[in-house]
Design a protein around this motif. Sequence first.
Motif, short mmCIF file in Angstrom:
data_model
loop_
_atom_site.label_atom_id
_atom_site.label_comp_id
_atom_site.label_asym_id
_atom_site.label_seq_id
_atom_site.Cartn_x
_atom_site.Cartn_y
_atom_site.Cartn_z
N ALA A 24 28.25 16.18 -68.31
CA ALA A 24 27.84 14.94 -68.63
C ALA A 24 29.02 14.40 -69.78
CB ALA A 24 26.32 15.19 -69.13
N ALA A 25 29.37 15.43 -70.55
CA ALA A 25 30.57 15.19 -71.60
C ALA A 25 31.76 14.51 -71.01
CB ALA A 25 30.79 16.13 -72.42
N GLU A 26 32.00 14.86 -69.44
CA GLU A 26 33.26 14.37 -69.02
C GLU A 26 33.17 13.28 -68.00
OE1 GLU A 26 34.89 17.80 -67.27
OE2 GLU A 26 34.48 19.07 -69.03
N ALA A 27 31.76 13.12 -67.53
CA ALA A 27 31.38 12.29 -66.18
C ALA A 27 31.70 10.77 -66.87
CB ALA A 27 30.07 12.47 -65.85
N ALA A 28 32.29 9.88 -65.97
CA ALA A 28 32.31 8.32 -66.38
C ALA A 28 30.91 8.08 -66.38
CB ALA A 28 33.28 7.78 -65.35
N THR A 29 30.57 7.07 -67.24
CA THR A 29 29.05 6.50 -67.15
C THR A 29 29.15 5.29 -66.31
OG1 THR A 29 29.71 4.78 -68.81
CG2 THR A 29 28.78 6.85 -69.52
N GLU A 30 27.91 4.74 -65.78
CA GLU A 30 28.03 3.49 -64.99
C GLU A 30 28.62 2.40 -65.57
OE1 GLU A 30 24.44 0.46 -63.45
OE2 GLU A 30 24.03 2.55 -63.19
N GLU A 31 28.46 2.26 -66.99
CA GLU A 31 29.27 1.11 -67.75
C GLU A 31 30.45 1.31 -67.44
OE1 GLU A 31 29.78 -0.32 -72.44
OE2 GLU A 31 28.16 1.08 -72.11
N SER A 32 30.94 2.42 -67.68
CA SER A 32 32.74 2.71 -67.64
C SER A 32 33.13 2.42 -66.25
CB SER A 32 32.86 4.14 -67.72
OG SER A 32 34.37 4.52 -67.62
N PHE A 33 32.52 2.70 -65.17
CA PHE A 33 32.63 2.38 -63.75
C PHE A 33 32.71 0.99 -63.46
CE2 PHE A 33 31.94 6.84 -61.64
CZ PHE A 33 33.22 7.14 -61.82
N ARG A 34 31.69 0.49 -64.15
CA ARG A 34 31.47 -1.19 -63.97
C ARG A 34 32.63 -1.73 -64.49
NH1 ARG A 34 27.46 -4.12 -63.05
NH2 ARG A 34 25.86 -2.52 -63.66
N GLY A 35 33.06 -1.23 -65.50
CA GLY A 35 34.49 -2.07 -66.17
C GLY A 35 35.80 -1.65 -65.43
N ARG A 36 35.73 -0.60 -64.73
CA ARG A 36 36.87 -0.17 -63.95
C ARG A 36 36.97 -1.10 -62.63
NH1 ARG A 36 37.03 6.20 -64.36
NH2 ARG A 36 36.93 6.57 -66.66
N LEU A 37 35.62 -1.14 -61.97
CA LEU A 37 35.30 -1.92 -60.84
C LEU A 37 35.74 -3.40 -60.86
CD1 LEU A 37 32.30 0.04 -59.32
CD2 LEU A 37 34.66 0.06 -58.22
N GLU A 38 35.22 -3.97 -62.20
CA GLU A 38 35.63 -5.41 -62.18
C GLU A 38 37.04 -5.74 -62.46
OE1 GLU A 38 33.05 -6.03 -65.82
OE2 GLU A 38 31.29 -6.31 -64.50
N ILE A 39 37.87 -4.56 -63.04
CA ILE A 39 39.40 -4.96 -62.97
C ILE A 39 40.19 -4.31 -62.06
CG2 ILE A 39 41.12 -4.51 -64.70
CD1 ILE A 39 39.26 -4.79 -67.14
N HIS A 149 39.11 14.93 -73.93
CA HIS A 149 38.13 14.17 -73.06
C HIS A 149 36.90 15.26 -72.80
CE1 HIS A 149 36.43 11.26 -70.27
NE2 HIS A 149 36.32 12.33 -69.57
N GLY A 150 35.85 14.92 -73.42
CA GLY A 150 34.69 16.09 -73.06
C GLY A 150 34.76 17.33 -73.68
N ASP A 151 35.65 17.18 -74.74
CA ASP A 151 35.88 18.69 -75.43
C ASP A 151 36.38 19.69 -74.74
OD1 ASP A 151 35.10 17.61 -77.95
OD2 ASP A 151 32.98 17.79 -77.54
N ALA A 152 36.89 19.27 -73.53
CA ALA A 152 37.49 20.53 -72.67
C ALA A 152 38.91 20.48 -72.99
CB ALA A 152 37.43 19.89 -71.17
N VAL A 153 39.61 21.81 -72.26
CA VAL A 153 40.99 21.89 -72.42
C VAL A 153 41.48 21.20 -70.84
CG1 VAL A 153 42.75 23.70 -72.19
CG2 VAL A 153 40.64 23.92 -73.69
#
Length: 161
Positions: A24-39, A149-153
């Motif tokens: 969950a901490a790394e996955a793109a949200t629906e809002e994030s994907f929406r922005g990408r798909l619009e642009i 990103h997502g507190d990962a290495v």
Amino acid sequence: MKIRKATINDLEELTKIEAECFPAAEAATEESFRGRLEIYPDFFWILENEDGKIVSFVNGMATNDYILTDEMFENPNLHDENGDWQMIFGVNTIPEFRHRGYAEKVLRKVLEDAKNDGRKGVVLTCKDRLVPFYGKIGFMNEGLSESTHGDAVWYNMRIIF
């Protein structure tokens, strides 16, 4: 199997697959994907099986920046259609379809398109366990990324054309 570009109609399915493939901490949200798909919908490569089901996809953006930064994940306005570098944000394959070569098939299409579009190369970050997979495709490991990103290495991986 066919590879196609995304449309806004894919939003819900892409978000669902992303949630299956990343914590969950790394996955793109629906809002994030929406922005990408619009642009930049043409920067989503989707692999569908014979039934039209999405089984794997890769998404990212183009930029003149040499390094993939965490800000790129959240700000689709950083995309530059004519950028020198193809950044990859995510390589997703539904778990039950893994280990069949689908992710590699989509990645090779991304590489082909990026080269044909005149990019200098392709950049992604990955976890240490995936360094050999991307290395097999031709990505060079540039060492630890500054990404948190997502507190990962993460490791910087790059192919230069």
